[in-house]
Design an enzyme around this catalytic site. Structure first.
Site, PDB file in Angstrom:
ATOM      1  N   GLY A 188       0.778  -1.233   0.000  1.00 41.58           N
ATOM      2  CA  GLY A 188       0.000   0.000   0.000  1.00 41.58           C
ATOM      3  C   GLY A 188       0.808   1.282   0.000  1.00 41.58           C
ATOM      4  O   GLY A 188       0.316   2.328   0.437  1.00 41.58           O
ATOM      5  N   MET A 191      -4.326  -6.677  -7.004  1.00 47.11           N
ATOM      6  CA  MET A 191      -3.866  -7.798  -7.815  1.00 47.11           C
ATOM      7  C   MET A 191      -5.017  -8.740  -8.179  1.00 47.11           C
ATOM      8  O   MET A 191      -4.937  -9.935  -7.953  1.00 47.11           O
ATOM      9  CB  MET A 191      -2.779  -8.573  -7.050  1.00 47.11           C
ATOM     10  CG  MET A 191      -1.608  -7.710  -6.631  1.00 47.11           C
ATOM     11  SD  MET A 191      -0.766  -6.974  -8.034  1.00 47.11           S
ATOM     12  CE  MET A 191       0.078  -8.399  -8.675  1.00 47.11           C
ATOM     13  N   ASN A 216      -5.512   3.169 -12.732  1.00 44.09           N
ATOM     14  CA  ASN A 216      -4.575   2.133 -12.253  1.00 44.09           C
ATOM     15  C   ASN A 216      -3.160   2.655 -12.428  1.00 44.09           C
ATOM     16  O   ASN A 216      -2.897   3.466 -13.323  1.00 44.09           O
ATOM     17  CB  ASN A 216      -4.747   0.852 -13.074  1.00 44.09           C
ATOM     18  CG  ASN A 216      -3.809  -0.259 -12.608  1.00 44.09           C
ATOM     19  OD1 ASN A 216      -3.654  -0.492 -11.405  1.00 44.09           O
ATOM     20  ND2 ASN A 216      -3.158  -0.945 -13.538  1.00 44.09           N
ATOM     21  N   HIS A 218       0.730   1.258 -13.108  1.00 49.91           N
ATOM     22  CA  HIS A 218       1.467   0.076 -13.555  1.00 49.91           C
ATOM     23  C   HIS A 218       2.959   0.422 -13.562  1.00 49.91           C
ATOM     24  O   HIS A 218       3.344   1.488 -14.058  1.00 49.91           O
ATOM     25  CB  HIS A 218       1.009  -0.314 -14.969  1.00 49.91           C
ATOM     26  CG  HIS A 218       1.699  -1.541 -15.474  1.00 49.91           C
ATOM     27  ND1 HIS A 218       1.433  -2.803 -14.973  1.00 49.91           N
ATOM     28  CD2 HIS A 218       2.670  -1.696 -16.402  1.00 49.91           C
ATOM     29  CE1 HIS A 218       2.208  -3.673 -15.589  1.00 49.91           C
ATOM     30  NE2 HIS A 218       2.963  -3.039 -16.460  1.00 49.91           N
TER      31      HIS A 218
HETATM   32  C1  GRF Z   1       3.304  -0.896  -7.510  1.00 50.06           C
HETATM   33  O1  GRF Z   1       4.558  -1.066  -8.119  1.00 50.06           O
HETATM   34  C2  GRF Z   1       2.248  -0.667  -8.540  1.00 50.06           C
HETATM   35  O2  GRF Z   1       2.708   0.012  -9.668  1.00 50.06           O
HETATM   36  C3  GRF Z   1       1.853  -2.066  -8.920  1.00 50.06           C
HETATM   37  O3  GRF Z   1       1.909  -2.798  -7.732  1.00 50.06           O
HETATM   38  C4  GRF Z   1       2.819  -2.169  -6.834  1.00 50.06           C
HETATM   39  C5  GRF Z   1       2.071  -1.890  -5.588  1.00 50.06           C
HETATM   40  O4  GRF Z   1       2.902  -1.384  -4.564  1.00 50.06           O
HETATM   41  N1  GRF Z   1       0.581  -2.083  -9.569  1.00 50.06           N
HETATM   42  P1  GRF Z   1       2.260  -0.709  -3.303  1.00 50.06           P
HETATM   43  O5  GRF Z   1       1.309  -1.733  -2.690  1.00 50.06           O
HETATM   44  O6  GRF Z   1       1.540   0.506  -3.745  1.00 50.06           O
HETATM   45  O7  GRF Z   1       3.408  -0.417  -2.393  1.00 50.06           O
END
Ligand code: GRF
Length: 232
Positions: free
Chosen positions: A30, A108, A125, A127
């Site tokens: 997060g 996810m 989103n 990525h």
């Molecule tokens: C991030 O790298 C985001 O781009 C990808 O998943 C990761 C999540 O990291 N979709 P976090 O949970 O926000 O630390």
């Protein structure tokens, strides 16, 4: 001095647009959620985070959101008979919370076209790659294996196909000699934490125009510089 009959104590400030009520969906650490929550603390930020939802009850980000006093809900997807059942519950929470915008931040779980359609042009989103390169998982390992000189991250609108959708913004970082996967991931993540709050800010203010797959904003880079590696 006497105030004119129609003036208000707050003057023009009372006419500012209401903040966009925003939900953040996570599955783990997060850190992007934190960057959005922290940005949204600014009084002039155009979005407020009204709920954080995780499909994993043990997501670290859920505990942090609760500590901040943000409504945080764990919806264990394993407890639902199928994807549609999970999504109808999720949609119910979003509508009950009067959510305007949804930010996926390390969420996810693939979504059905039906759910994506309900939130079309209202769901963002992030990525960890310069889309359309390196869709899917293990983006940094694949970037290193491919030998690209620049990597980065993308914030885009969500469409039914994974990691597809109009690109709202990107940040590029160099791949440095000797980079390991954690090195590159950390450099990209630092850029994510700057990019996502900025894009949500522009989007919530209605400052990103969408025309098919193309988007534009007054804050788009309009210089003609190029970055080189190796240097020229
Ligand atoms: C991030 O790298 C985001 O781009 C990808 O998943 C990761 C999540 O990291 N979709 P976090 O949970 O926000 O630390």
């Amino acid at each position: 001095m006497r105030r004119a009959r129609n003036s208000t104590r707050n003057g023009p400030a009372s006419m500012t647009a209401p903040k966009k009520r925003t939900a953040i969906l996570i599955s783990g650490r997060g850190s992007n959620m934190k960057s959005l929550v922290e940005a949204a603390r600014r009084p002039d930020y155009p979005a407020e985070i009204v709920v954080v939802i995780s499909n994993r009850p043990d997501a670290a980000g859920i505990a942090w959101a609760k500590e901040q006093g943000i409504p945080a809900i764990a919806m264990d997807h394993k407890l639902y008979s199928d994807r549609a059942h999970f999504e109808s519950q999720l949609h119910g929470i979003l509508t009950t919370s009067r959510v305007d915008l949804v930010c996926l931040a390390g969420f996810m779980r693939l979504m059905t076209p039906e759910f994506v359609a309900l939130w079309r042009d209202r769901m963002l989103n992030i990525h960890p790659a310069l889309l359309p390169a390196f869709k899917g998982l293990d983006t940094h390992a694949r970037a290193l294996a491919t030998g690209v000189k620049f990597a980065g991250c993308t914030v885009h609108l969500v469409r039914p196909e994974m990691d597809e959708g109009p690109i709202l913004g990107q940040a590029a970082v160099p791949v440095l000699p000797g980079d390991t996967e954690p090195d590159l991931a950390a450099r990209v993540l630092a850029a994510e934490h700057q990019l996502y709050p900025r894009i949500l800010e522009l989007f919530a203010r209605g400052q990103i125009a969408i025309d098919g797959n193309k988007t534009s904003s007054p804050s788009d880079v309009n210089e003609t510089w190029a970055k080189f590696s190796p240097q020229v």
